[in-house]
Motif scaffolding. Structure first.
Motif, short mmCIF file in Angstrom:
data_model
loop_
_atom_site.label_atom_id
_atom_site.label_comp_id
_atom_site.label_asym_id
_atom_site.label_seq_id
_atom_site.Cartn_x
_atom_site.Cartn_y
_atom_site.Cartn_z
N ALA A 173 0.83 -1.20 0.00
CA ALA A 173 0.00 0.00 0.00
C ALA A 173 0.87 1.26 0.00
CB ALA A 173 -0.93 -0.01 1.21
N CYS A 174 1.88 1.29 0.86
CA CYS A 174 2.79 2.45 0.92
C CYS A 174 3.49 2.65 -0.41
CB CYS A 174 3.80 2.28 2.03
SG CYS A 174 3.11 2.52 3.67
N ARG A 175 3.93 1.57 -1.01
CA ARG A 175 4.62 1.65 -2.30
C ARG A 175 3.71 2.27 -3.37
NH1 ARG A 175 6.19 -3.40 -2.62
NH2 ARG A 175 4.29 -4.03 -3.68
N ASP A 176 2.39 2.01 -3.24
CA ASP A 176 1.43 2.52 -4.21
C ASP A 176 0.82 3.85 -3.78
OD1 ASP A 176 1.89 0.31 -5.78
OD2 ASP A 176 0.17 -0.80 -5.02
N GLY A 177 1.33 4.43 -2.69
CA GLY A 177 0.85 5.73 -2.24
C GLY A 177 -0.47 5.66 -1.49
N ILE A 178 -0.79 4.52 -0.93
CA ILE A 178 -2.04 4.32 -0.20
C ILE A 178 -1.75 4.21 1.29
CG2 ILE A 178 -4.00 2.76 0.13
CD1 ILE A 178 -3.46 1.83 -2.81
N VAL A 179 -2.49 4.94 2.09
CA VAL A 179 -2.33 4.85 3.54
C VAL A 179 -3.03 3.58 4.01
CG1 VAL A 179 -2.87 5.90 5.76
CG2 VAL A 179 -2.25 7.34 3.82
N PHE A 180 -2.32 2.73 4.72
CA PHE A 180 -2.88 1.51 5.28
C PHE A 180 -2.47 1.41 6.73
CE2 PHE A 180 -2.49 -2.88 6.65
CZ PHE A 180 -3.71 -3.41 6.28
N HIS A 181 -3.44 1.28 7.61
CA HIS A 181 -3.14 1.03 9.02
C HIS A 181 -4.33 0.35 9.66
CE1 HIS A 181 -5.19 4.91 9.19
NE2 HIS A 181 -5.52 4.62 10.44
N LEU A 182 -4.09 -0.28 10.78
CA LEU A 182 -5.13 -1.00 11.50
C LEU A 182 -5.76 -0.08 12.55
CD1 LEU A 182 -3.24 -4.36 12.09
CD2 LEU A 182 -4.71 -3.73 10.17
N VAL A 183 -7.07 -0.15 12.69
CA VAL A 183 -7.78 0.62 13.71
C VAL A 183 -8.62 -0.33 14.54
CG1 VAL A 183 -7.82 2.76 12.38
CG2 VAL A 183 -9.70 1.15 12.15
N GLY A 184 -8.94 0.08 15.74
CA GLY A 184 -9.79 -0.74 16.60
C GLY A 184 -9.12 -2.02 17.08
N THR A 234 -0.01 2.89 12.80
CA THR A 234 0.27 4.31 12.58
C THR A 234 0.04 4.65 11.12
OG1 THR A 234 1.97 4.22 14.29
CG2 THR A 234 2.03 6.10 12.80
N PRO A 235 -0.87 5.62 10.84
CA PRO A 235 -1.06 6.02 9.44
C PRO A 235 0.24 6.62 8.92
CG PRO A 235 -2.77 6.95 10.86
CD PRO A 235 -1.73 6.34 11.75
N GLN A 236 0.69 6.11 7.80
CA GLN A 236 1.93 6.62 7.24
C GLN A 236 2.01 6.28 5.77
OE1 GLN A 236 4.91 4.73 9.57
NE2 GLN A 236 4.28 2.69 9.06
N LEU A 237 2.82 7.03 5.08
CA LEU A 237 3.11 6.76 3.69
C LEU A 237 4.61 6.70 3.53
CD1 LEU A 237 0.80 9.18 1.70
CD2 LEU A 237 0.75 6.71 1.65
N SER A 238 5.07 5.82 2.70
CA SER A 238 6.47 5.81 2.34
C SER A 238 6.69 7.01 1.44
CB SER A 238 6.79 4.52 1.60
OG SER A 238 7.72 4.72 0.60
N ALA A 239 7.66 7.84 1.75
CA ALA A 239 7.88 9.07 0.97
C ALA A 239 8.10 8.77 -0.50
CB ALA A 239 9.05 9.85 1.55
N THR A 240 8.91 7.76 -0.79
CA THR A 240 9.17 7.46 -2.19
C THR A 240 7.96 6.82 -2.84
OG1 THR A 240 10.16 5.36 -1.56
CG2 THR A 240 11.65 7.20 -1.89
N GLY A 241 7.26 5.98 -2.13
CA GLY A 241 6.07 5.35 -2.68
C GLY A 241 4.98 6.36 -2.94
#
Length: 79
Positions: free
Chosen positions: A24-35, A55-62
């Protein structure tokens, strides 16, 4: 991804979640678990993946690579 319902994650899920996160990060999509409940939180803490997966995050290069190909995405300097 909403994790309010599951109380257990098996070995396949535990190894797949970081792969999904990376893809997801590589494709520029935020992925994180909630709850995340106490049992899953403990499992993720024991395996060292809790902060990484929750933790919501994106890989800068992705993020830059994926957004550059979309209309309105970042443009290179002078571009």
């Amino acid at each position: 991804m909403d994790c309010r319902e599951p109380d257990v994650v098996g070995p396949l899920g535990l190894s797949t979640l970081p792969d999904i996160h990376r893809s997801a990060c590589r494709d520029g999509i935020v992925f994180h678990l909630v709850g995340v409940g106490p049992a899953l939180r403990r499992l993720f803490e024991l395996t060292g993946t809790h902060a990484y997966l929750t933790t919501p995050q994106l890989s800068a290069t992705g993020a830059g690579r994926a957004a550059a190909g979309r209309p309105g995405g970042p443009r290179p300097p002078g571009g």
